[in-house]
Design an enzyme around this catalytic site. Structure first.
Site, PDB file in Angstrom:
ATOM      1  N   HIS A 180     -15.586  46.489  45.586  1.00  0.00           N
ATOM      2  CA  HIS A 180     -16.336  45.511  44.794  1.00  0.00           C
ATOM      3  C   HIS A 180     -17.426  46.241  44.029  1.00  0.00           C
ATOM      4  O   HIS A 180     -18.402  46.713  44.616  1.00  0.00           O
ATOM      5  CB  HIS A 180     -16.944  44.448  45.714  1.00  0.00           C
ATOM      6  CG  HIS A 180     -17.623  43.325  44.990  1.00  0.00           C
ATOM      7  ND1 HIS A 180     -18.114  42.202  45.631  1.00  0.00           N
ATOM      8  CD2 HIS A 180     -17.902  43.134  43.671  1.00  0.00           C
ATOM      9  CE1 HIS A 180     -18.659  41.389  44.746  1.00  0.00           C
ATOM     10  NE2 HIS A 180     -18.555  41.943  43.544  1.00  0.00           N
ATOM     11  N   GLU A 216     -12.690  44.242  42.876  1.00  0.00           N
ATOM     12  CA  GLU A 216     -13.397  42.963  42.875  1.00  0.00           C
ATOM     13  C   GLU A 216     -14.556  43.056  41.897  1.00  0.00           C
ATOM     14  O   GLU A 216     -15.270  44.063  41.863  1.00  0.00           O
ATOM     15  CB  GLU A 216     -13.910  42.634  44.278  1.00  0.00           C
ATOM     16  CG  GLU A 216     -12.808  42.420  45.291  1.00  0.00           C
ATOM     17  CD  GLU A 216     -13.330  42.082  46.668  1.00  0.00           C
ATOM     18  OE1 GLU A 216     -12.568  41.494  47.454  1.00  0.00           O
ATOM     19  OE2 GLU A 216     -14.502  42.401  46.966  1.00  0.00           O
ATOM     20  N   HIS A 222     -12.094  37.563  53.665  1.00  0.00           N
ATOM     21  CA  HIS A 222     -13.516  37.285  53.922  1.00  0.00           C
ATOM     22  C   HIS A 222     -13.703  36.809  55.356  1.00  0.00           C
ATOM     23  O   HIS A 222     -13.259  35.733  55.734  1.00  0.00           O
ATOM     24  CB  HIS A 222     -14.117  36.252  52.964  1.00  0.00           C
ATOM     25  CG  HIS A 222     -15.634  36.339  52.918  1.00  0.00           C
ATOM     26  ND1 HIS A 222     -16.293  37.256  52.138  1.00  0.00           N
ATOM     27  CD2 HIS A 222     -16.591  35.666  53.589  1.00  0.00           C
ATOM     28  CE1 HIS A 222     -17.605  37.121  52.315  1.00  0.00           C
ATOM     29  NE2 HIS A 222     -17.807  36.172  53.196  1.00  0.00           N
TER      30      HIS A 222
END
Length: 240
Positions: free
Chosen positions: A42, A69, A193
């Site tokens: 990310h 991400e 997640h």
């Protein structure tokens, strides 16, 4: 079911001291050797952990698919189009959050996102939206032109941790319904997640619907604990 390993928190440890170790690139090589199907990173707007150069190095040095991400901003888009990961996963982002707190609101931003992802599509980069397991968001993702969705499993994970079994079953059903609809619409379906070694067995019940899990924090946490004895023994060996 494939496993994408998120190595953000290797960079988190590095950035705690603003130093050069642990190496994010070496972590990617280790993940590949261990059998991971994909590396997930990310690149946040505030660059709190992963840096631009980390993404470039992993993309050019490790022969494994890269899932980047990113928030749907023009700055990060320019970098992504330069690096050309195999996939981009668009996520919501708030500077004050510790980690991503929820899914992207596709319904409210459909026109913007439809235009935003055109360049990725033209460059044969898979586009995935990180969304809550909501049927309206799934339909909007298809309308907007996404190739895939990644279902946010945060509430599922939280209910497991709190032993709220009623909510846990509700969240699992939401994931199942969202994944089923997405598959019917022709979308690839991923999830991530808060997935841990303790709760993953419940997600594996959805193996026929969810193709891939992206897991980071739990893997890195376990690596720190289970590798600690070996690391201490190694240092003692050098000292002696």
């Amino acid at each position: 079911m494939r496993l994408g390993v998120n190595i953000d928190h290797v960079a988190t440890i590095r950035e705690a001291r603003k130093t050069f170790e642990p190496s994010v690139l070496e972590a990617a090589f280790i993940a590949k050797r261990a059998g991971a199907h994909q590396i997930t990173m990310h690149l946040r707007e505030d660059r709190r952990h992963i840096k631009d150069e980390d993404v470039r190095l992993v993309r050019t040095s490790v022969e494994i698919p890269l899932n980047l991400e990113m928030a749907p901003t023009q700055e990060i888009k320019t970098i992504a189009l330069e690096i050309k990961p195999q996939r981009v996963t668009l996520v919501p982002e708030k500077r004050q959050e510790v980690t991503t707190e929820g899914g992207l609101d596709i319904l409210s931003n459909a026109d913007y996102l439809k235009n935003y992802i055109k360049d990725f599509k033209e460059n044969q980069i898979e586009v995935s939206f990180f969304i809550d397991p909501d049927l309206g968001q799934v339909e909007a993702s298809k309308f907007t032109g996404a190739d895939a969705i990644e279902l946010h499993t945060g509430r599922f994970a939280e209910s497991f941790h709190k032993r709220d079994f009623r909510l846990l079953e509700e969240e699992k059903n939401r994931l199942r319904k969202a994944a089923t609809l997405a598959r019917e619409l022709g979308l690839n379906v991923y999830a991530g997640h808060g997935i841990t070694y303790q709760n993953i067995h419940l997600i594996l019940d959805l193996k026929g619907l969810i193709e891939e899990l992206n897991i980071g924090h739990s893997i890195i946490s376990n690596a720190v604990l289970f590798g600690l004895e070996k690391a201490i023994t190694k240092m003692l060996g050098i000292i002696s």
